[in-house]
Structure formats: C-alpha cells, structure tokens
Design an enzyme around this catalytic site. Structure first.
Site, PDB file in Angstrom:
ATOM      1  CE1 TYR A  10       0.794  -0.307   4.150  1.00 31.36           C
ATOM      2  CE2 TYR A  10      -0.054   1.814   4.354  1.00 31.36           C
ATOM      3  CZ  TYR A  10       0.812   0.873   5.117  1.00 31.36           C
ATOM      4  OH  TYR A  10       1.146   1.276   6.274  1.00 31.36           O
ATOM      5  CG  LEU A  65       8.437   2.248   4.845  1.00 33.25           C
ATOM      6  CD1 LEU A  65       8.208   0.969   4.000  1.00 33.25           C
ATOM      7  CD2 LEU A  65       7.073   2.834   4.396  1.00 33.25           C
ATOM      8  NE  ARG A 113      -5.108 -19.973   4.583  1.00 34.84           N
ATOM      9  CZ  ARG A 113      -4.763 -20.697   5.041  1.00 34.84           C
ATOM     10  NH1 ARG A 113      -4.608 -21.732   5.029  1.00 34.84           N
ATOM     11  NH2 ARG A 113      -3.963 -20.252   6.013  1.00 34.84           N
ATOM     12  CE  LYS A 146       3.063   3.006   3.401  1.00 31.39           C
ATOM     13  NZ  LYS A 146       3.408   3.263   4.900  1.00 31.39           N
ATOM     14  NE  ARG A 161       6.755   4.143   0.370  1.00 34.14           N
ATOM     15  CZ  ARG A 161       6.337   4.615   1.863  1.00 34.14           C
ATOM     16  NH1 ARG A 161       7.628   5.248   2.522  1.00 34.14           N
ATOM     17  NH2 ARG A 161       5.705   5.139   1.567  1.00 34.14           N
ATOM     18  CD  GLU A 218      10.148   1.915  10.548  1.00 33.78           C
ATOM     19  OE1 GLU A 218       9.944   2.724   9.802  1.00 33.78           O
ATOM     20  OE2 GLU A 218      10.346   0.499  10.018  1.00 33.78           O
TER      21      GLU A 218
HETATM   22  N1  PMP Z   1       8.060   3.517   8.495  1.00 35.01           N
HETATM   23  C1  PMP Z   1       6.994   2.806   9.211  1.00 35.01           C
HETATM   24  C2  PMP Z   1       7.100   1.944   9.665  1.00 35.01           C
HETATM   25  C3  PMP Z   1       5.813   3.316   7.968  1.00 35.01           C
HETATM   26  O1  PMP Z   1       4.563   2.470   8.331  1.00 35.01           O
HETATM   27  C4  PMP Z   1       5.673   4.540   7.847  1.00 35.01           C
HETATM   28  C5  PMP Z   1       4.304   5.244   7.577  1.00 35.01           C
HETATM   29  N2  PMP Z   1       3.875   4.720   6.078  1.00 35.01           N
HETATM   30  C6  PMP Z   1       6.767   6.078   7.610  1.00 35.01           C
HETATM   31  C7  PMP Z   1       8.233   4.889   8.455  1.00 35.01           C
HETATM   32  C8  PMP Z   1       6.776   6.650   6.952  1.00 35.01           C
HETATM   33  O2  PMP Z   1       7.170   6.922   5.545  1.00 35.01           O
HETATM   34  P1  PMP Z   1       6.135   7.885   4.546  1.00 35.01           P
HETATM   35  O3  PMP Z   1       7.012   9.411   5.037  1.00 35.01           O
HETATM   36  O4  PMP Z   1       6.365   7.672   3.206  1.00 35.01           O
HETATM   37  O5  PMP Z   1       5.032   8.308   4.758  1.00 35.01           O
END
Ligand code: PMP
Length: 286
Positions: free
Chosen positions: A32, A206, A100, A150, A51, A182
């Site tokens: 997503y 991410l 499935r 993601k 991305r 993070e």
């Molecule tokens: N880390 C994680 C785990 C996230 O879910 C997000 C939000 N999507 C981010 C970092 C920040 O990414 P972005 O700046 O692209 O929203």
C-alpha cells in the site's frame, strides 16, 4: 458517501466489494501507499509511486493494468470527493485465487486487486499536536525482517499503538538489539545541537518518503545529518526528537518512556523542519 476506486471502476464505498479469497484478506499479501493531500494537491506523489513499484518488485507482484493511470485516478478521487486536506490510500494485492493456497497464483490467470480511497482530514498542517509535541514509549520490535517493503501486514504496529494508548501516550518507538528502528508508522529522529540523527536505510526500516524530503531539506538548511542507529538512552538525553510520515509530516516528540526532552516542548529544529517541509511540499505538490 465517498466514491472509491476498485479495479477500473469508480463506485460508492458501499458497492465496492472484494472477494473473501483475496490474498490480502487471507495472507496480508498486499502492498500500500498513503499520499497526503494539501490544498487539493498530492504531496510527494512520485516518491510514493516509486516506492510502490519497488514493493511490488520485491514481492514478485504484477502491476495492475491501470498502473500507468495512477496519477489520474488519485486526482479523480480527490476531485470527486472534494478533498482539500486529507489523504489518498492505495492498495494492490496479489488478487483472489480460486482457493486458499500458500503458493502464489499464476499472474496470467489472477489479476491483482487495485483499491484506492480518500480520507478527509481538515487542517492537518495546523494540527494542535504539533504545538504540544507527542509522547512515546519504547517497545520491542517484533515485526518481520523485511520492513523495507510496505505491506498491509500491520498487526504489530497496530498492537504497538494500543500499547501506547494503554500507557497514556501517543505512539511507540520500536527497539531491536538495543537500538531504535523506527516508530510504529513513522521514521524516528533525535537532535543534539545542530545535528540530526536517524537510522540508516536497510531492510530494518521503511524508506520513508517524508524522511527523504526532510533529510534533503535539512542538509540544504546547513543542518548536520548523521544516519546511524541510536539507543533510547541517547534519545532521552537528546535536545529534541521528532518523527516523520506522510500523514504527520514532521511531528515533535517531547517525551520518551516518561523522560522529558529539553523543556518538554517542541524544539526549534523540529519546528523549523516542519515549517520548511510544509512550505516546500505545498510548492511542489501536483
Ligand atoms: N515507517 C513505517 C513503519 C511506516 O508505516 C511509515 C508510514 N507509511 C513510515 C515509516 C513513514 O513513511 P512515509 O514518510 O513514506 O509516510
């Protein structure tokens, strides 16, 4: 009622239906993106699509037929739903196989599912939380090891937000091997003097689209940027901390595991970066 997009059609939200055999429903087999909308325009759209393409590639997932039309679909949804400030959510799944099965379905036979919808969020740029700053706790990072992709596999981040809520704070920072990876849905930073520290890119985190923009703007503003892991103790001793994400932009953090940072109010670096990021994003929005 909202108009949403599903596999080539614009539909009222109540009429958009996805199969119970969809692999995102059964196996979280989907990716997503969330793109912010400010003043009716898309923020960092190219970065989000780049991305998305990478996430698809890493999972051997096909692009849906409408992939080249994603910008037009985003804009059409913003228009149809009268979104001034808010976001566009996009999800691509590996589609619905006949049964499935752990094995990926043959992409010649099973089309990916493409869903987009909007959420209105008036005035995110004047979010009062940005004036007060947010509080976080630290929790173990128990996610899988490919956080650079993601995926819609968001159960642990969701549990993390609930742990934060039960602790009476706003969010959680994830810690692995003694270092912060993070936030549950954002990238994490600390500031000492004029130096910003944030974890380097790898499969541990991410690659935030907001992170890329903010680090570029910070360097342009002659701030020092150091990309390396940091501990909670180092964060608690820092002058400032903040998070970034497409929906929070730059959000000051004023407390970590009960320890107040600096004066317990948003610091000058986080404030400045938030202002610069919002200004530049509005200018570059499409
Ligand atoms: N880390 C994680 C785990 C996230 O879910 C997000 C939000 N999507 C981010 C970092 C920040 O990414 P972005 O700046 O692209 O929203």
């Amino acid at each position: 009622m909202r108009t949403v997009y599903l596999n080539g059609e614009y539909l009222p939200e109540t009429e958009a239906k996805v199969s119970i055999f969809d692999r995102a429903f059964l196996m979280a087999d989907g990716v997503y993106e969330v793109t912010s909308v400010l003043g009716g325009k898309l923020i960092d759209f190219d970065g989000h699509i780049a991305r998305l393409e990478r996430s698809l590639r890493e999972l051997d997932m096909e692009k849906p037929a409408a992939f080249d039309d994603l910008l037009a679909i985003h804009r059409e949804l913003v228009r149809r739903n009268g979104i001034d400030d808010g976001l566009v959510y996009l999800q691509i799944t590996r589609g619905a196989a006949a049964d499935r099965d752990f094995v990926f379905p043959d992409p010649e036979q099973v089309e990916p599912t493409l869903v987009l919808f909007t959420q209105s969020k008036p005035g995110p740029a004047d979010n009062p939380a940005a004036e007060k700053g947010i509080k976080v706790i630290s929790i173990d990072d128990l996610r899988w090891a490919r956080r650079d992709i993601k995926t819609v596999q968001l159960l642990y981040p969701s549990m993390g937000k609930m742990m934060a809520r039960r602790a009476g704070v706003d969010d959680a920072w994830l810690v692995e091997d003694g270092h912060v990876t993070e936030g549950t849905s954002n990238n994490a930073y600390i500031v000492t003097g004029n130096r910003i520290v944030t974890r380097q890119l790898s499969s541990d985190i991410l690659s935030g689209i907001t992170r890329a923009a903010v680090l570029r703007l910070a360097r342009e503003a002659q701030m020092e940027v150091e990309e390396r892991p940091f501990t909670i103790a180092e964060a608690q001793a820092a002058d400032e901390a903040f998070i970034t994400s497409a929906s929070a932009f730059v959000m000051p953090v004023v407390e970590i595991d009960g320890a107040r940072l600096g004066h317990g109010t948003p610091g000058p670096v986080a404030r400045r970066l938030r202002d610069i990021y919002l200004d530049e994003s509005r200018k570059a929005a499409i």
